[in-house]
Write an enzyme that holds these catalytic residues in place. Structure first.
Site, short mmCIF file in Angstrom:
data_model
loop_
_atom_site.label_atom_id
_atom_site.label_comp_id
_atom_site.label_asym_id
_atom_site.label_seq_id
_atom_site.Cartn_x
_atom_site.Cartn_y
_atom_site.Cartn_z
N ASP A 124 0.83 -1.21 0.00
CA ASP A 124 0.00 0.00 0.00
C ASP A 124 0.86 1.26 0.00
O ASP A 124 0.36 2.36 -0.28
CB ASP A 124 -0.97 0.01 1.20
CG ASP A 124 -0.30 0.07 2.56
OD1 ASP A 124 0.95 -0.01 2.64
OD2 ASP A 124 -1.03 0.20 3.57
N GLU A 125 2.16 1.11 0.30
CA GLU A 125 3.02 2.30 0.39
C GLU A 125 3.22 2.95 -0.98
O GLU A 125 3.63 4.10 -1.05
CB GLU A 125 4.37 1.93 1.01
CG GLU A 125 4.17 1.37 2.39
CD GLU A 125 5.41 1.36 3.25
OE1 GLU A 125 6.33 2.15 3.01
OE2 GLU A 125 5.44 0.53 4.17
N TYR A 148 12.19 2.69 -0.61
CA TYR A 148 11.48 1.39 -0.59
C TYR A 148 10.22 1.46 -1.44
O TYR A 148 10.03 0.67 -2.38
CB TYR A 148 11.12 0.99 0.85
CG TYR A 148 10.08 -0.12 0.89
CD1 TYR A 148 10.42 -1.43 0.53
CD2 TYR A 148 8.76 0.13 1.27
CE1 TYR A 148 9.46 -2.44 0.54
CE2 TYR A 148 7.80 -0.87 1.28
CZ TYR A 148 8.17 -2.16 0.92
OH TYR A 148 7.22 -3.16 0.92
#
Ligand code: NAD
Ligand code: TYD
Length: 351
Positions: A124-125, A148
């Site tokens: 979801d990031e 990331y």
């Protein structure tokens, strides 16, 4: 079904392998993992001698090793990644290599080998920081904030390009923050639990008002299997948990559940670029695949605390030299002086 799993010695991958092999003998699994600091074969002790299971140590950036290991498999579930945001801020290079180039290598080989379905496990990031009251669906814009999440978003786009350009049978899942057994204690929730159990300070970045949605790893594994078996090619599926909560509130819950006092809370220097809020809608999973999360944070947290309480040998095994070096370097200058000092086999607070 012969499944090629990458990163199966990590937290979610090992839970997935154990989950799948426990369900049916119809599945065989090849686990391909480099065994970085985050990979741990002890996570798989319960199935290590299962005849349906094979482990191969290798790097997903190595095309020859991937081609040899993937031959004979029908599907791929791709977990392998550099998964810790803080480490990718300290040094983005390993995340770009594994998460971007490694995914590209897997796609190239899977295309050549005529793999029937490729499930890319994402996060979801990739949607970035969401204002209060808004939720990301599968078509929301990708606005990653950290190396990331940018590396995960990049790999999502490369996967998408293979679907469009080469008719490649891929699906993408984007999950919220996972927790449960075998999670490496650099991540927030296992760090809260293990520090609380040992009367050490709980490091809270900034004001602790950042919000995350917590998904029990077993719910995630059920979701991944549903998408692998029935998800539509070319689609993205969000997979989220039942509870969204601010970090500080979560830390307080852990303290209450472990019988510790709030004097252990320690506000420390914030993470650069820290996303305030992630939030997903997961209606597509329910509508198309009949999946929904079943484990509340309350239930899952108590079970997870009990797991860390009972698995001290596992914990001692993962908190070796590399972990201590990281812990020391990452936290020593973040909080009040001397508060986060690593000693052999423990990360000790001087409280
Ligand atoms: P993890 O860090 O626990 O495990 C990663 C595994 O990948 C390790 O076993 C490691 O040895 C292996 N690996 C790393 N680089 C490799 C390489 N080059 N070649 C082969 N193996 C390599 O990660 P996790 O928390 O289990 O996450 C698994 C996947 O799920 C990742 O893709 C992550 O982005 C995604 N995800 C994680 C979360 C979460 O909350 N943990 C949430 C959403 C999505
Ligand atoms: P983390 O487990 O690193 O997952 P992610 O960054 O992928 O969401 O962190 C979860 C949340 O907890 C995030 O808002 C950062 C915060 N956090 C702390 O407050 N203190 C810590 O020591 C760590 C590791 C994380």
């Amino acid at each position: 079904m012969n499944i090629f799993v990458t990163g199966g010695a990590g937290f979610i991958g090992s839970n997935f392998i154990t989950h799948v092999l426990g369900l049916s003998q119809e599945y065989s699994i090849v686990n391909f993992d480099k065994l970085t600091y985050a990979g741990n074969l002890a996570n798989l002790d319960s199935i290590a001698s299962n005849p349906q299971y094979t482990f191969i140590q290798g790097d997903i950036c190595d095309p020859a090793a991937v081609a040899a290991a993937m031959a004979g498999c029908h599907t791929v579930v791709h977990f392998a990644a550099e998964s810790h945001v803080d480490r990718t801020i300290d040094d983005p290079a390993p995340a770009i290599a594994t998460n971007v180039t490694g995914t590209f290598v897997l796609l190239q080989i899977a295309l050549k080998l005529n793999i029937k379905k490729f499930l890319h496990v994402s996060s979801d990031e990739v949607y970035g920081d969401l204002p209060l009251g808004t939720f990301a669906d599968e078509n929301s814009q990708l606005r990653p904030s950290s190396p990331y999440s940018a590396s995960k978003a990049s790999s999502d786009l490369i996967v998408r390009s293979y679907v469009r350009s080469f008719d490649f049978p891929a699906v993408i899942t984007r999950a919220s923050n996972n927790y449960g057994p075998f999670q490496f204690p650099e991540k927030f929730l296992p760090l809260l639990i293990t520090n609380a159990l040992e009367d050490k300070p709980l490091p809270i970045y900034g004001d602790g008002k950042q919000e995350r949605n917590w998904l029990h790893v077993t719910d995630h594994c059920r979701g991944i299997l549903a998408v692998l078996e029935r998800g539509r090619i070319g689609e993205v599926y969000n997979i989220g948990g039942l509870d969204a909560i601010e970090n500080l509130t979560l830390a307080r819950r852990v303290l209450r559940a472990t019988g510790k006092t709030e004097s252990l809370l320690s506000h420390v220097k914030d993470r650069p670029g820290h996303d305030r809020r992630y939030a997903l809608t997961c209606e597509k999973m329910e509508r198309e695949l009949g999946w929904k999360p079943s484990i509340s944070l309350d239930q899952g947290l108590h079970k997870t605390i009990e797991w860390y309480r009972s698995n001290t040998a596992w914990l001692a095994g993962v908190r070796g030299g590399e972990y201590l070096t990281y812990y020391q370097k990452h936290y020593a200058n973040r909080g009040p002086s001397g508060q986060f000092i690593a000693e052999s086999g423990r990360n000790s607070p001087e409280r």
